[in-house]
Write a protein that holds these residues in place. Sequence first.
Motif, PDB file in Angstrom:
ATOM      1  N   GLU A 191       0.820  -1.214   0.000  1.00  0.00           N
ATOM      2  CA  GLU A 191       0.000   0.000   0.000  1.00  0.00           C
ATOM      3  C   GLU A 191       0.852   1.261   0.000  1.00  0.00           C
ATOM      4  OE1 GLU A 191      -2.991  -0.322  -0.753  1.00  0.00           O
ATOM      5  OE2 GLU A 191      -2.939  -2.483  -0.474  1.00  0.00           O
ATOM      6  N   ILE A 192       2.007   1.226   0.653  1.00  0.00           N
ATOM      7  CA  ILE A 192       2.907   2.382   0.604  1.00  0.00           C
ATOM      8  C   ILE A 192       3.384   2.609  -0.826  1.00  0.00           C
ATOM      9  CG2 ILE A 192       5.156   3.274   1.336  1.00  0.00           C
ATOM     10  CD1 ILE A 192       4.698   1.931   4.045  1.00  0.00           C
ATOM     11  N   LYS A 193       3.708   1.529  -1.522  1.00  0.00           N
ATOM     12  CA  LYS A 193       4.144   1.660  -2.914  1.00  0.00           C
ATOM     13  C   LYS A 193       3.045   2.268  -3.776  1.00  0.00           C
ATOM     14  CE  LYS A 193       7.538  -2.078  -2.928  1.00  0.00           C
ATOM     15  NZ  LYS A 193       7.906  -3.410  -3.420  1.00  0.00           N
ATOM     16  N   LYS A 194       1.810   1.843  -3.546  1.00  0.00           N
ATOM     17  CA  LYS A 194       0.696   2.401  -4.320  1.00  0.00           C
ATOM     18  C   LYS A 194       0.563   3.902  -4.081  1.00  0.00           C
ATOM     19  CE  LYS A 194      -2.224  -1.769  -4.325  1.00  0.00           C
ATOM     20  NZ  LYS A 194      -3.522  -2.322  -3.892  1.00  0.00           N
ATOM     21  N   ALA A 202       8.034  14.334  -3.276  1.00  0.00           N
ATOM     22  CA  ALA A 202       9.220  15.064  -3.709  1.00  0.00           C
ATOM     23  C   ALA A 202      10.309  15.099  -2.650  1.00  0.00           C
ATOM     24  CB  ALA A 202       8.836  16.496  -4.088  1.00  0.00           C
ATOM     25  N   THR A 203       9.940  14.956  -1.385  1.00  0.00           N
ATOM     26  CA  THR A 203      10.899  15.080  -0.298  1.00  0.00           C
ATOM     27  C   THR A 203      10.795  13.887   0.656  1.00  0.00           C
ATOM     28  OG1 THR A 203       9.377  16.248   1.184  1.00  0.00           O
ATOM     29  CG2 THR A 203      10.637  17.582  -0.397  1.00  0.00           C
ATOM     30  N   ARG A 204      11.792  13.762   1.526  1.00  0.00           N
ATOM     31  CA  ARG A 204      11.759  12.736   2.546  1.00  0.00           C
ATOM     32  C   ARG A 204      10.567  12.932   3.463  1.00  0.00           C
ATOM     33  NH1 ARG A 204      15.192   9.131   5.308  1.00  0.00           N
ATOM     34  NH2 ARG A 204      14.632   8.898   7.523  1.00  0.00           N
ATOM     35  N   GLU A 205      10.244  14.193   3.746  1.00  0.00           N
ATOM     36  CA  GLU A 205       9.095  14.493   4.597  1.00  0.00           C
ATOM     37  C   GLU A 205       7.807  13.984   3.972  1.00  0.00           C
ATOM     38  OE1 GLU A 205      11.534  16.648   3.878  1.00  0.00           O
ATOM     39  OE2 GLU A 205      12.459  16.576   5.894  1.00  0.00           O
ATOM     40  N   ASP A 206       7.704  14.099   2.647  1.00  0.00           N
ATOM     41  CA  ASP A 206       6.523  13.579   1.956  1.00  0.00           C
ATOM     42  C   ASP A 206       6.432  12.057   2.102  1.00  0.00           C
ATOM     43  OD1 ASP A 206       5.884  16.133   1.087  1.00  0.00           O
ATOM     44  OD2 ASP A 206       6.923  15.895  -0.830  1.00  0.00           O
ATOM     45  N   VAL A 207       7.579  11.391   1.979  1.00  0.00           N
ATOM     46  CA  VAL A 207       7.617   9.933   2.150  1.00  0.00           C
ATOM     47  C   VAL A 207       7.201   9.572   3.570  1.00  0.00           C
ATOM     48  CG1 VAL A 207       9.119   7.900   2.235  1.00  0.00           C
ATOM     49  CG2 VAL A 207       9.389   9.585   0.388  1.00  0.00           C
ATOM     50  N   GLN A 209       5.270  11.183   5.524  1.00  0.00           N
ATOM     51  CA  GLN A 209       3.832  11.400   5.658  1.00  0.00           C
ATOM     52  C   GLN A 209       3.046  10.214   5.097  1.00  0.00           C
ATOM     53  OE1 GLN A 209       2.276  13.782   7.275  1.00  0.00           O
ATOM     54  NE2 GLN A 209       0.233  13.026   6.733  1.00  0.00           N
ATOM     55  N   ILE A 210       3.475   9.708   3.954  1.00  0.00           N
ATOM     56  CA  ILE A 210       2.811   8.556   3.338  1.00  0.00           C
ATOM     57  C   ILE A 210       2.911   7.343   4.251  1.00  0.00           C
ATOM     58  CG2 ILE A 210       2.983   6.869   1.459  1.00  0.00           C
ATOM     59  CD1 ILE A 210       3.692   9.183  -0.402  1.00  0.00           C
ATOM     60  N   VAL A 211       4.100   7.092   4.785  1.00  0.00           N
ATOM     61  CA  VAL A 211       4.296   5.949   5.681  1.00  0.00           C
ATOM     62  C   VAL A 211       3.385   6.078   6.896  1.00  0.00           C
ATOM     63  CG1 VAL A 211       5.930   4.826   7.246  1.00  0.00           C
ATOM     64  CG2 VAL A 211       6.658   5.466   4.935  1.00  0.00           C
ATOM     65  N   SER A 212       3.324   7.273   7.479  1.00  0.00           N
ATOM     66  CA  SER A 212       2.489   7.489   8.666  1.00  0.00           C
ATOM     67  C   SER A 212       1.014   7.275   8.353  1.00  0.00           C
ATOM     68  CB  SER A 212       2.706   8.904   9.208  1.00  0.00           C
ATOM     69  OG  SER A 212       4.021   9.072   9.684  1.00  0.00           O
ATOM     70  N   GLU A 213       0.576   7.770   7.198  1.00  0.00           N
ATOM     71  CA  GLU A 213      -0.830   7.636   6.812  1.00  0.00           C
ATOM     72  C   GLU A 213      -1.207   6.163   6.643  1.00  0.00           C
ATOM     73  OE1 GLU A 213      -1.284   9.951   3.307  1.00  0.00           O
ATOM     74  OE2 GLU A 213      -1.366  11.874   4.376  1.00  0.00           O
ATOM     75  N   GLN A 214      -0.343   5.379   6.017  1.00  0.00           N
ATOM     76  CA  GLN A 214      -0.672   3.972   5.792  1.00  0.00           C
ATOM     77  C   GLN A 214      -0.634   3.176   7.099  1.00  0.00           C
ATOM     78  OE1 GLN A 214      -2.031   3.512   2.889  1.00  0.00           O
ATOM     79  NE2 GLN A 214      -1.421   5.652   2.644  1.00  0.00           N
ATOM     80  N   LEU A 215       0.289   3.522   7.979  1.00  0.00           N
ATOM     81  CA  LEU A 215       0.321   2.868   9.288  1.00  0.00           C
ATOM     82  C   LEU A 215      -0.967   3.144  10.050  1.00  0.00           C
ATOM     83  CD1 LEU A 215       4.001   3.572  10.401  1.00  0.00           C
ATOM     84  CD2 LEU A 215       3.016   1.339   9.875  1.00  0.00           C
ATOM     85  N   ASP A 216      -1.433   4.397   9.970  1.00  0.00           N
ATOM     86  CA  ASP A 216      -2.675   4.761  10.664  1.00  0.00           C
ATOM     87  C   ASP A 216      -3.879   4.054  10.049  1.00  0.00           C
ATOM     88  OD1 ASP A 216      -1.264   6.389  12.366  1.00  0.00           O
ATOM     89  OD2 ASP A 216      -1.718   8.244  11.279  1.00  0.00           O
ATOM     90  N   LYS A 217      -3.956   4.035   8.716  1.00  0.00           N
ATOM     91  CA  LYS A 217      -5.115   3.442   8.052  1.00  0.00           C
ATOM     92  C   LYS A 217      -5.198   1.937   8.294  1.00  0.00           C
ATOM     93  CE  LYS A 217      -5.864   6.806   4.346  1.00  0.00           C
ATOM     94  NZ  LYS A 217      -5.878   7.027   2.886  1.00  0.00           N
ATOM     95  N   LEU A 218      -4.041   1.292   8.348  1.00  0.00           N
ATOM     96  CA  LEU A 218      -4.030  -0.151   8.578  1.00  0.00           C
ATOM     97  C   LEU A 218      -3.928  -0.489  10.064  1.00  0.00           C
ATOM     98  CD1 LEU A 218      -1.722  -1.241   5.619  1.00  0.00           C
ATOM     99  CD2 LEU A 218      -4.200  -1.507   5.789  1.00  0.00           C
ATOM    100  N   GLU A 219      -3.931   0.549  10.892  1.00  0.00           N
ATOM    101  CA  GLU A 219      -3.901   0.386  12.349  1.00  0.00           C
ATOM    102  C   GLU A 219      -2.724  -0.482  12.795  1.00  0.00           C
ATOM    103  OE1 GLU A 219      -7.680  -0.837  13.877  1.00  0.00           O
ATOM    104  OE2 GLU A 219      -8.788   0.517  12.544  1.00  0.00           O
TER     105      GLU A 219
END
Length: 291
Positions: A191-194, A202-207, A209-219
């Motif tokens: 899901e992170i890859k998707k 564009a930045t490490r911070e963006d990456v 954020q994506i990791v954090s969002e997927q961790l939260d969504k998948l609990e």
Amino acid sequence: MKTTLNMMKYIALGLILFVSFAMPVSADSTTIIIYGEKLTDSQRSEVKELLEISDQEMVEEHDVTGQDYADYINGNPRSNMYSSAGIILESQGTGLEVNIVTPENITEVTEEMYENALLTAGAEDATVNVVSPVQVSGHSALTGIYKAYDVEGEQLDKERMELANEELNVATDLVDNGDVNQEEVSNLLTEIKKMIAEQNPATREDVEQIVSEQLDKLEINLSEQDRQMLVDLFDKMKELEIDFGAVKEQLDSITNSIVEKAEDLGLDQGFWDKVANFFRDLFRSIGNLFS
């Protein structure tokens, strides 16, 4: 169970809507057996039998060595290689399928972990059957698969191969650390890859954020150290500009496989709920774009 089946139909329908065209490595259909060099003659015969290859079949046979491990992914050249594989390099657009023939002897790596790592490496159109007559972690099987591409003249990028090996290490480390099970970590990586393909960070911070969002969504709750391990991994993928959008269909297939396997394994309802809630939120967000 009826609710679960209905949700599965909903998920499957949604996955179909997201099918995209892959841009895979081109290869003619060829059957190759890669033996771990440390196997005895009797073990090699056992590998061939497990792969259901008869003596009459036309196959190419090669050994994967510790030196190959060093050459392809900077591994230890003194490593003992036991993991073996039967690889059919398929025609363009066929897709990637990995089967572990001896799951009792591949102790750390799952089929979905292999598929995810191989997509990172750029290996897309193949049927791969992983086998070992002795218990091994399964990590070295990647090197054998890379060698199969190499002997057939299919050049895979060395940096991507090294990163794929790192991805496999991260996946098994997360499981070993007790934070997630094998199915959860495979789903998380997929899901992170998707999301990376969709958002093009564009930045490490963006990456991050994506990791954090997927961790939260998948609990999924990870330690800060494990979170940073994930961010480091996907930040490297960003730097290599890997186009996961080109293999979106294959990533969807991995997700679907994980969901089906969760039911077969009788995983708790919580796992189902996490996956179902993730897709429900995703579909709702996409629907809002067109409302």
